[in-house]
Design a protein around this motif. Structure first.
Motif, PDB file in Angstrom:
ATOM      1  N   VAL A  67       0.871  -1.174   0.000  1.00 43.08           N
ATOM      2  CA  VAL A  67       0.000   0.000   0.000  1.00 43.08           C
ATOM      3  C   VAL A  67       0.905   1.220   0.000  1.00 43.08           C
ATOM      4  CG1 VAL A  67      -1.796   1.284   1.211  1.00 43.08           C
ATOM      5  CG2 VAL A  67      -1.769  -1.215   1.345  1.00 43.08           C
ATOM      6  N   LYS A  68       0.799   2.017  -1.062  1.00 48.18           N
ATOM      7  CA  LYS A  68       1.647   3.207  -1.137  1.00 48.18           C
ATOM      8  C   LYS A  68       1.045   4.244  -2.072  1.00 48.18           C
ATOM      9  CE  LYS A  68       4.725   1.482  -4.770  1.00 48.18           C
ATOM     10  NZ  LYS A  68       6.129   1.193  -5.083  1.00 48.18           N
ATOM     11  N   ALA A  69       1.584   5.440  -1.957  1.00 47.41           N
ATOM     12  CA  ALA A  69       1.280   6.510  -2.901  1.00 47.41           C
ATOM     13  C   ALA A  69       2.428   6.542  -3.900  1.00 47.41           C
ATOM     14  CB  ALA A  69       1.186   7.848  -2.176  1.00 47.41           C
ATOM     15  N   LYS A  70       2.082   6.603  -5.170  1.00 43.35           N
ATOM     16  CA  LYS A  70       3.112   6.688  -6.201  1.00 43.35           C
ATOM     17  C   LYS A  70       2.648   7.695  -7.234  1.00 43.35           C
ATOM     18  CE  LYS A  70       5.887   3.970  -9.391  1.00 43.35           C
ATOM     19  NZ  LYS A  70       6.145   2.621  -9.928  1.00 43.35           N
ATOM     20  N   ALA A  71       3.360   8.800  -7.324  1.00 42.64           N
ATOM     21  CA  ALA A  71       3.056   9.857  -8.293  1.00 42.64           C
ATOM     22  C   ALA A  71       1.616  10.344  -8.159  1.00 42.64           C
ATOM     23  CB  ALA A  71       3.353   9.377  -9.710  1.00 42.64           C
ATOM     24  N   GLY A  72       1.126  10.395  -6.920  1.00 43.66           N
ATOM     25  CA  GLY A  72      -0.223  10.885  -6.682  1.00 43.66           C
ATOM     26  C   GLY A  72      -1.313   9.833  -6.822  1.00 43.66           C
ATOM     27  N   TYR A  73      -0.933   8.607  -7.064  1.00 40.90           N
ATOM     28  CA  TYR A  73      -1.899   7.517  -7.205  1.00 40.90           C
ATOM     29  C   TYR A  73      -1.794   6.575  -6.025  1.00 40.90           C
ATOM     30  CZ  TYR A  73      -2.935   8.751 -12.017  1.00 40.90           C
ATOM     31  OH  TYR A  73      -3.351   9.417 -13.133  1.00 40.90           O
ATOM     32  N   LEU A  74      -2.936   6.056  -5.585  1.00 36.83           N
ATOM     33  CA  LEU A  74      -2.963   5.030  -4.562  1.00 36.83           C
ATOM     34  C   LEU A  74      -2.624   3.701  -5.220  1.00 36.83           C
ATOM     35  CD1 LEU A  74      -3.647   3.798  -1.775  1.00 36.83           C
ATOM     36  CD2 LEU A  74      -6.040   3.717  -2.529  1.00 36.83           C
ATOM     37  N   ARG A  75      -1.608   3.041  -4.706  1.00 44.16           N
ATOM     38  CA  ARG A  75      -1.252   1.694  -5.159  1.00 44.16           C
ATOM     39  C   ARG A  75      -1.607   0.747  -4.027  1.00 44.16           C
ATOM     40  NH1 ARG A  75       2.105   1.597  -9.852  1.00 44.16           N
ATOM     41  NH2 ARG A  75       1.881  -0.626  -9.506  1.00 44.16           N
ATOM     42  N   PHE A  76      -2.643  -0.048  -4.215  1.00 43.45           N
ATOM     43  CA  PHE A  76      -3.087  -1.019  -3.218  1.00 43.45           C
ATOM     44  C   PHE A  76      -3.096  -2.363  -3.915  1.00 43.45           C
ATOM     45  CE2 PHE A  76      -5.727  -3.457  -0.470  1.00 43.45           C
ATOM     46  CZ  PHE A  76      -5.730  -2.840   0.765  1.00 43.45           C
ATOM     47  N   GLU A  77      -2.184  -3.222  -3.497  1.00 43.95           N
ATOM     48  CA  GLU A  77      -2.036  -4.504  -4.186  1.00 43.95           C
ATOM     49  C   GLU A  77      -2.343  -5.660  -3.247  1.00 43.95           C
ATOM     50  OE1 GLU A  77       1.707  -4.746  -6.293  1.00 43.95           O
ATOM     51  OE2 GLU A  77       1.681  -2.569  -6.562  1.00 43.95           O
ATOM     52  N   LEU A  78      -3.163  -6.587  -3.745  1.00 46.96           N
ATOM     53  CA  LEU A  78      -3.492  -7.804  -3.018  1.00 46.96           C
ATOM     54  C   LEU A  78      -2.665  -8.959  -3.572  1.00 46.96           C
ATOM     55  CD1 LEU A  78      -7.403  -7.606  -2.904  1.00 46.96           C
ATOM     56  CD2 LEU A  78      -5.804  -7.097  -1.044  1.00 46.96           C
ATOM     57  N   ALA A  79      -2.423  -9.968  -2.729  1.00 43.63           N
ATOM     58  CA  ALA A  79      -1.732 -11.167  -3.193  1.00 43.63           C
ATOM     59  C   ALA A  79      -2.569 -11.843  -4.280  1.00 43.63           C
ATOM     60  CB  ALA A  79      -1.479 -12.125  -2.033  1.00 43.63           C
ATOM     61  N   PHE A  80      -3.869 -11.887  -4.085  1.00 47.23           N
ATOM     62  CA  PHE A  80      -4.812 -12.450  -5.051  1.00 47.23           C
ATOM     63  C   PHE A  80      -6.010 -11.536  -5.123  1.00 47.23           C
ATOM     64  CE2 PHE A  80      -2.581 -15.935  -2.949  1.00 47.23           C
ATOM     65  CZ  PHE A  80      -1.986 -16.548  -4.032  1.00 47.23           C
ATOM     66  N   GLY A  81      -6.518 -11.329  -6.307  1.00 45.74           N
ATOM     67  CA  GLY A  81      -7.673 -10.454  -6.460  1.00 45.74           C
ATOM     68  C   GLY A  81      -8.751 -11.092  -7.306  1.00 45.74           C
ATOM     69  N   THR A  82      -9.908 -10.489  -7.260  1.00 43.43           N
ATOM     70  CA  THR A  82     -11.035 -10.897  -8.093  1.00 43.43           C
ATOM     71  C   THR A  82     -11.536  -9.645  -8.808  1.00 43.43           C
ATOM     72  OG1 THR A  82     -12.703 -10.424  -6.398  1.00 43.43           O
ATOM     73  CG2 THR A  82     -11.705 -12.644  -6.361  1.00 43.43           C
ATOM     74  N   ASP A  83     -12.459  -9.822  -9.700  1.00 44.08           N
ATOM     75  CA  ASP A  83     -13.048  -8.655 -10.363  1.00 44.08           C
ATOM     76  C   ASP A  83     -13.659  -7.712  -9.327  1.00 44.08           C
ATOM     77  OD1 ASP A  83     -12.288  -9.607 -12.850  1.00 44.08           O
ATOM     78  OD2 ASP A  83     -14.269 -10.429 -13.336  1.00 44.08           O
ATOM     79  N   TRP A  84     -14.302  -8.279  -8.305  1.00 41.32           N
ATOM     80  CA  TRP A  84     -14.947  -7.456  -7.294  1.00 41.32           C
ATOM     81  C   TRP A  84     -13.916  -6.675  -6.483  1.00 41.32           C
ATOM     82  CZ3 TRP A  84     -15.112  -6.298  -2.206  1.00 41.32           C
ATOM     83  CH2 TRP A  84     -16.211  -5.536  -1.777  1.00 41.32           C
ATOM     84  N   THR A  85     -12.844  -7.340  -6.047  1.00 40.55           N
ATOM     85  CA  THR A  85     -11.833  -6.636  -5.247  1.00 40.55           C
ATOM     86  C   THR A  85     -11.148  -5.561  -6.080  1.00 40.55           C
ATOM     87  OG1 THR A  85     -10.085  -8.285  -5.686  1.00 40.55           O
ATOM     88  CG2 THR A  85     -11.426  -8.582  -3.687  1.00 40.55           C
ATOM     89  N   GLU A  86     -10.902  -5.843  -7.359  1.00 44.33           N
ATOM     90  CA  GLU A  86     -10.272  -4.839  -8.228  1.00 44.33           C
ATOM     91  C   GLU A  86     -11.181  -3.622  -8.411  1.00 44.33           C
ATOM     92  OE1 GLU A  86      -7.097  -4.652  -9.222  1.00 44.33           O
ATOM     93  OE2 GLU A  86      -6.899  -6.415  -7.944  1.00 44.33           O
ATOM     94  N   ALA A  87     -12.488  -3.853  -8.549  1.00 40.26           N
ATOM     95  CA  ALA A  87     -13.435  -2.736  -8.674  1.00 40.26           C
ATOM     96  C   ALA A  87     -13.466  -1.917  -7.389  1.00 40.26           C
ATOM     97  CB  ALA A  87     -14.827  -3.256  -9.015  1.00 40.26           C
ATOM     98  N   CYS A  88     -13.404  -2.580  -6.264  1.00 41.17           N
ATOM     99  CA  CYS A  88     -13.410  -1.905  -4.962  1.00 41.17           C
ATOM    100  C   CYS A  88     -12.143  -1.057  -4.804  1.00 41.17           C
ATOM    101  CB  CYS A  88     -13.502  -2.973  -3.878  1.00 41.17           C
ATOM    102  SG  CYS A  88     -13.965  -2.375  -2.264  1.00 41.17           S
ATOM    103  N   ILE A  89     -11.013  -1.618  -5.177  1.00 42.16           N
ATOM    104  CA  ILE A  89      -9.738  -0.889  -5.092  1.00 42.16           C
ATOM    105  C   ILE A  89      -9.741   0.287  -6.064  1.00 42.16           C
ATOM    106  CG2 ILE A  89      -7.254  -1.071  -5.538  1.00 42.16           C
ATOM    107  CD1 ILE A  89      -7.503  -4.011  -4.453  1.00 42.16           C
ATOM    108  N   GLU A  90     -10.280   0.090  -7.247  1.00 43.90           N
ATOM    109  CA  GLU A  90     -10.331   1.180  -8.231  1.00 43.90           C
ATOM    110  C   GLU A  90     -11.183   2.344  -7.716  1.00 43.90           C
ATOM    111  OE1 GLU A  90      -9.491   3.594 -11.180  1.00 43.90           O
ATOM    112  OE2 GLU A  90      -8.476   1.692 -10.826  1.00 43.90           O
ATOM    113  N   ALA A  91     -12.275   2.038  -7.031  1.00 42.86           N
ATOM    114  CA  ALA A  91     -13.113   3.100  -6.447  1.00 42.86           C
ATOM    115  C   ALA A  91     -12.316   3.886  -5.402  1.00 42.86           C
ATOM    116  CB  ALA A  91     -14.374   2.495  -5.832  1.00 42.86           C
ATOM    117  N   ALA A  92     -11.515   3.184  -4.603  1.00 43.96           N
ATOM    118  CA  ALA A  92     -10.678   3.864  -3.606  1.00 43.96           C
ATOM    119  C   ALA A  92      -9.602   4.707  -4.298  1.00 43.96           C
ATOM    120  CB  ALA A  92     -10.029   2.842  -2.668  1.00 43.96           C
TER     121      ALA A  92
END
Length: 146
Positions: A67-92
């Motif tokens: 979890v970090k800020a990079k060039a003004g963007y939130l970078r939140f990475e999961l070990a494993f993701g699904t379409d739902w988790t990716e949509a949730c992260i994209e909203a954040a």
């Protein structure tokens, strides 16, 4: 993010942030939340959504690896993701794009007014913090970094 805000996230979401005790070769969470205090509320909300999802999807392994800020963007990475988790992260991520990394107030993408013009130096800041830190608003949006 400071320790006073980091620890409550670790305490409330121990499974999601289990990587905090792993070596750097396994998880970037060993370096904690590499972003400003202003994103605490949106990270807590995202953590709640992801944890609720994992409770319902019992076969889903939930673990943040960075979890970090990079060039003004939130970078939140999961070990494993699904379409739902990716949509949730994209909203954040979209929310973070309009939230000051330092204060949590409404903000915009800014760059240092002097010195480095590299994208990695960009931050999302409110007007007050931008002025205080010597940043100016970016007039056009940039694509997210890789």
């Amino acid at each position: 993010m400071n320790d006073a805000l980091t620890q409550p996230l670790y305490d409330e979401f121990p499974v999601l942030y289990a990587g905090r005790i792993k070596p750097a070769s396994d998880s970037s969470m060993c370096w904690g939340f590499q972003c400003g205090d202003g994103w605490f509320a949106l990270l807590r909300e995202l953590s709640m959504h992801l944890t609720d999802y994992a409770r319902e999807e019992t076969s889903f392994h939930l673990e943040a690896v960075g979890v970090k800020a990079k060039a003004g963007y939130l970078r939140f990475e999961l070990a494993f993701g699904t379409d739902w988790t990716e949509a949730c992260i994209e909203a954040a991520r979209r929310r973070a794009r309009e939230t000051c990394e330092a204060t949590g107030k409404p903000g915009a993408l800014c760059r240092p007014a002097r010195g480095s013009r590299h994208a990695w130096a960009y931050r999302v800041l409110c007007d007050e913090k931008a002025n205080e830190l010597g940043y100016s608003k970016v007039m056009r949006d940039l694509s997210p970094p890789n």
